[in-house]
Design a protein around this motif. Sequence first.
Motif, PDB file in Angstrom:
ATOM      1  N   ILE A   1       0.850  -1.192   0.000  1.00 40.68           N
ATOM      2  CA  ILE A   1       0.000   0.000   0.000  1.00 40.68           C
ATOM      3  C   ILE A   1       0.882   1.237   0.000  1.00 40.68           C
ATOM      4  CG2 ILE A   1      -1.771   1.294   1.251  1.00 40.68           C
ATOM      5  CD1 ILE A   1      -2.822  -1.353   2.337  1.00 40.68           C
ATOM      6  N   HIS A   2       0.764   2.043  -1.065  1.00 40.39           N
ATOM      7  CA  HIS A   2       1.530   3.281  -1.207  1.00 40.39           C
ATOM      8  C   HIS A   2       0.628   4.460  -0.867  1.00 40.39           C
ATOM      9  CE1 HIS A   2       4.859   1.233  -3.312  1.00 40.39           C
ATOM     10  NE2 HIS A   2       3.909   0.496  -3.850  1.00 40.39           N
ATOM     11  N   PRO A   3       1.200   5.506  -0.267  1.00 40.10           N
ATOM     12  CA  PRO A   3       0.387   6.661   0.148  1.00 40.10           C
ATOM     13  C   PRO A   3      -0.426   7.291  -0.986  1.00 40.10           C
ATOM     14  CG  PRO A   3       2.579   6.780   1.104  1.00 40.10           C
ATOM     15  CD  PRO A   3       2.612   5.646   0.130  1.00 40.10           C
ATOM     16  N   HIS A   4       0.160   7.401  -2.183  1.00 41.50           N
ATOM     17  CA  HIS A   4      -0.507   8.110  -3.277  1.00 41.50           C
ATOM     18  C   HIS A   4      -1.036   7.196  -4.378  1.00 41.50           C
ATOM     19  CE1 HIS A   4       0.858  11.742  -1.376  1.00 41.50           C
ATOM     20  NE2 HIS A   4       2.127  11.354  -1.483  1.00 41.50           N
ATOM     21  N   ARG A   5      -0.511   5.962  -4.467  1.00 43.35           N
ATOM     22  CA  ARG A   5      -0.927   5.052  -5.531  1.00 43.35           C
ATOM     23  C   ARG A   5      -1.937   4.018  -5.053  1.00 43.35           C
ATOM     24  NH1 ARG A   5       3.978   2.166  -7.920  1.00 43.35           N
ATOM     25  NH2 ARG A   5       2.440   1.508  -9.467  1.00 43.35           N
ATOM     26  N   GLY A   6      -2.117   3.902  -3.761  1.00 43.77           N
ATOM     27  CA  GLY A   6      -3.027   2.894  -3.236  1.00 43.77           C
ATOM     28  C   GLY A   6      -2.371   1.533  -3.168  1.00 43.77           C
ATOM     29  N   ALA A   7      -3.167   0.475  -3.247  1.00 46.68           N
ATOM     30  CA  ALA A   7      -2.672  -0.898  -3.114  1.00 46.68           C
ATOM     31  C   ALA A   7      -2.197  -1.435  -4.462  1.00 46.68           C
ATOM     32  CB  ALA A   7      -3.756  -1.790  -2.533  1.00 46.68           C
ATOM     33  N   ILE A   8      -0.964  -1.933  -4.477  1.00 42.36           N
ATOM     34  CA  ILE A   8      -0.366  -2.480  -5.696  1.00 42.36           C
ATOM     35  C   ILE A   8       0.006  -3.937  -5.436  1.00 42.36           C
ATOM     36  CG2 ILE A   8       1.487  -2.242  -7.392  1.00 42.36           C
ATOM     37  CD1 ILE A   8      -0.368   0.170  -7.274  1.00 42.36           C
ATOM     38  N   VAL A   9      -0.309  -4.813  -6.376  1.00 44.68           N
ATOM     39  CA  VAL A   9       0.022  -6.227  -6.225  1.00 44.68           C
ATOM     40  C   VAL A   9       1.538  -6.416  -6.258  1.00 44.68           C
ATOM     41  CG1 VAL A   9      -0.183  -8.530  -7.262  1.00 44.68           C
ATOM     42  CG2 VAL A   9      -2.150  -6.977  -7.266  1.00 44.68           C
ATOM     43  N   SER A  10       2.058  -7.149  -5.269  1.00 37.75           N
ATOM     44  CA  SER A  10       3.488  -7.418  -5.197  1.00 37.75           C
ATOM     45  C   SER A  10       3.888  -8.427  -6.269  1.00 37.75           C
ATOM     46  CB  SER A  10       3.849  -7.978  -3.825  1.00 37.75           C
ATOM     47  OG  SER A  10       3.530  -7.078  -2.795  1.00 37.75           O
TER      48      SER A  10
END
Length: 231
Positions: free
Chosen positions: A70-79
Amino acid sequence: MPPSRPAQKSLQHRTISSAVAEELRRRIVNGEFGSGFQLRQDALAAEFGVSRIPVREALMQLEAEGLVKIHPHRGAIVSELSTEEIDELFDLRSLLEPRLLEASAPRLTEADYERLNGILQEYSSELRAMHISRWGELNTEFHMVLYQHARQPRSLAVVANLLQESDRHTRLQLSLTQGVERAAAEHAEILELCTQGKIGAACALLRKHIEGAGESLRSYLEKHQTIGAKK
């Protein structure tokens, strides 16, 4: 006395969030959502017909498992779930860590053993509480305390970095392959062997412990990605 309404709502949210997490986990592991895919809360809430609250809770759970970031500005990104990366990380660990343990174990003090037993007790507590985010941290701490007296600073620095890089893989392996209890038992056995001065046996079990973790995670991913590809 019947439970309060807020408690009922909280339980309902946890139940919904668990169901959302289970479905998202399935899609990520079998490759429907590839590495780097952005998981938008509003879109997921609309798809599942729920509010954003259980979706946010589900994403936080998946982050604890290492499946998303979970990134502050990009939201949740699949690892990224790369079997090649898993092989490299765990192969390097299995080469270096037994050497560090062999050098460090004879120098472990009574205070070190007290600390190591404390880590194992906390690990068991967090296991029962299902605090997945702590499993990787405690695993890293346990291993680093074991190796701290090796007097091989370069190798120790490399292993510290490898443990950090493999943290999410470790959490994945423990949470997805039911490897938590096995890991706890092997940690306890490694520590007991060190206590008894059976350093060679402890190093052999450590190598088997690391290799087993990597193999179980790779097998799990390969199996589920194959299933996903057939659908």
